[in-house]
Design a protein around this motif. Structure first.
Motif, short mmCIF file in Angstrom:
data_model
loop_
_atom_site.label_atom_id
_atom_site.label_comp_id
_atom_site.label_asym_id
_atom_site.label_seq_id
_atom_site.Cartn_x
_atom_site.Cartn_y
_atom_site.Cartn_z
N LEU A 1 -34.28 -7.94 21.23
CA LEU A 1 -34.20 -7.70 19.80
C LEU A 1 -32.76 -7.75 19.31
O LEU A 1 -31.82 -7.44 20.05
CB LEU A 1 -34.83 -6.35 19.46
N GLU A 2 -32.61 -8.10 18.04
CA GLU A 2 -31.28 -8.26 17.47
C GLU A 2 -31.34 -7.93 15.98
O GLU A 2 -32.38 -8.07 15.34
CB GLU A 2 -30.81 -9.70 17.67
N LYS B 1 -31.37 -7.84 8.61
CA LYS B 1 -32.69 -8.15 9.16
C LYS B 1 -32.73 -7.81 10.63
O LYS B 1 -31.69 -7.73 11.31
CB LYS B 1 -33.02 -9.63 8.96
N VAL B 2 -33.95 -7.62 11.14
CA VAL B 2 -34.21 -7.43 12.56
C VAL B 2 -35.08 -8.60 13.01
O VAL B 2 -36.04 -8.98 12.32
CB VAL B 2 -34.94 -6.10 12.83
N SER C 1 -36.05 -16.15 18.59
CA SER C 1 -36.47 -16.87 17.36
C SER C 1 -35.83 -16.21 16.15
O SER C 1 -36.50 -15.52 15.37
CB SER C 1 -38.00 -16.86 17.23
N PRO C 2 -34.52 -16.38 15.97
CA PRO C 2 -33.80 -15.70 14.88
C PRO C 2 -34.29 -16.07 13.48
O PRO C 2 -34.01 -15.35 12.53
CB PRO C 2 -32.35 -16.14 15.10
#
Length: 420
Positions: A254-255, A279-280, A285-286
């Motif tokens: 996660l990012e 955003k998260v 898949s950014p």
């Protein structure tokens, strides 16, 4: 007035070079012993920076803007201000180490403890995002903390959380932080390396370094950075956080990206400088956003589930950084002579009393001792070594600090509960 004892250290020898820690520095010179004992006789603790910002209001003179502009009249654009020495009249009565520590141990709603309570990786990740936002504190135009001296430390406990900082380098200025709790639920390992530059009409401080939050029970490590501090001098004075913060957990994939910016402004004028938007998403898949983040870090920040449309309050500043409690000394004998609140006690006392002549003299004394010890080390071929961290630098010039102990011990300074 709190009493403290000098903390004695040992010298380590290796071949022809002697490695010394700060405690042996304090006691190495007979000429400095009396002074070190005197400054270890008091610890001055001041209110943490919160939404109220009371300290600045008490100290702020009527002509602050003109005085700030006069400071940089002879500084050329592009200059690095890392070692720019401010007069005491522009100092907050606390060290930069204390400000770093306060964003961890001063938190009204304890967003940090929530991070290890999430039922899944996504819930824990959003809790980390909320806590990261909680470390954003109101900056104050025209005032700056003291530049920590080499080997300075700051050690504070809040409940079961214990926080330790050390100034591990002076040129460049690098601060290290280690925090653990008694239950083994969370660990923080940070290095901070601010680089402030004068741009003519503004000053921008970029904070380099690695911030890690570890949740040992879930084998998750979160890496993040922090926004830049932007001080606008012209056309109108202001100070705000800006830039993009990335939070990454490789273990969960996660990012998050958070943009700190001024909303609805024209050429940097007008608008609100406390906006945060982001955003998260999954690192793989950014382009596919899981949550949208929007709000103001000094009010509330919302979290919107893109798939369901549900909107929740992710962060509430009134719960987190309003009415913060001032730490206090619990065990006088445990105070180290290197403790920030001891090292700068005379300066802070004088600033709080608005005795600027005494504050300036006391500040010169602290900085003069640090320069004398550095000169003495150089003459003796000594290499100073941090007491609590190992320090390294990669090929790109980034600093990394590794704690020498697995956990942080309880501190002589504590943050009392609001009801106590």
């Amino acid at each position: 007035m709190q009493q403290a004892r000098s903390y004695m250290g040992r010298r380590r020898r290796r071949r022809a070079i002697r490695h010394v820690s700060v405690e042996s520095e304090v006691d190495a010179s007979a000429a400095d012993t009396a002074t070190a004992t005197a400054r270890a006789s008091a610890a001055v603790l001041t209110a943490p920076l919160s939404l109220e910002g009371g300290l600045a209001a008490e100290l702020q003179p009527a002509n602050l803007v003109q005085r700030v502009l006069s400071l940089f009249g002879n500084v050329r654009p592009g200059a690095d201000l890392s070692h720019f020495q401010l007069p005491a009249t522009f100092n907050l009565p606390k060290s930069q180490l204390q400000l770093y520590g306060e964003i961890v141990y001063c938190d009204g709603d304890d967003y940090l403890s929530r991070c290890g309570k999430g039922k899944d990786s996504l819930e824990r990740f959003t809790a980390i995002v909320a806590w990261s936002i909680s470390t954003t504190r109101p900056p104050i135009f025209g005032f700056a903390p003291y530049n920590p001296v080499l080997g300075e430390t700051h050690h504070v406990s809040r409940g079961s959380l214990h926080v330790l900082l050390e100034q591990v380098s002076h040129k460049p200025p690098v601060s290290a932080l280690h925090a653990t709790d008694d239950g083994g639920n969370v660990e923080l390992v940070w290095s901070q390396h601010p680089v402030p530059k004068f741009n003519g009409a503004s000053i921008e401080a970029t904070v380099h370094g690695k911030r890690q939050v570890r949740l040992p029970k879930f084998n998750e490590t979160y890496e993040m950075d922090c926004p830049n501090l932007l001080i606008r001098l012209l056309p109108g004075p202001s100070v705000e956080w800006s830039g993009t913060v990335r939070i990454v957990c490789k273990d969960s994939g996660l990012e998050a990206e958070l943009s700190y910016h001024r909303s609805n402004s024209f050429m940097g004028m007008g608008g609100d400088g406390r906006c945060v938007k982001g955003k998260v998403f999954h690192s793989s898949s950014p382009q596919d956003t899981v949550f949208e983040i929007d709000g103001y870090w000094d009010r509330t920040v919302s979290l919107k589930d893109v798939e369901s449309g549900e909107v929740l309050v992710l962060y509430d500043a009134n719960l987190s950084i309003a009415n913060l409690v001032t730490p206090e000394v619990k065990e006088e004998e445990g105070l180290s002579s290197t403790e920030s609140t001891v090292v700068w006690s005379e300066v802070s006392e004088a600033i709080l009393a608005k005795d600027w002549e005494k504050a300036s003299e006391a500040k010169r004394n602290v900085e003069g001792r640090a320069r004398s010890l550095e000169k003495e080390r150089n003459e003796k071929g000594e290499v100073w070594m941090p007491k609590h961290f190992s320090l390294s630098q990669d090929k790109d010039g980034n600093w990394d600090c590794c704690p020498l102990e697995k956990s942080v011990r309880p501190a002589p300074i504590v943050v009392p509960s609001p009801s106590s």
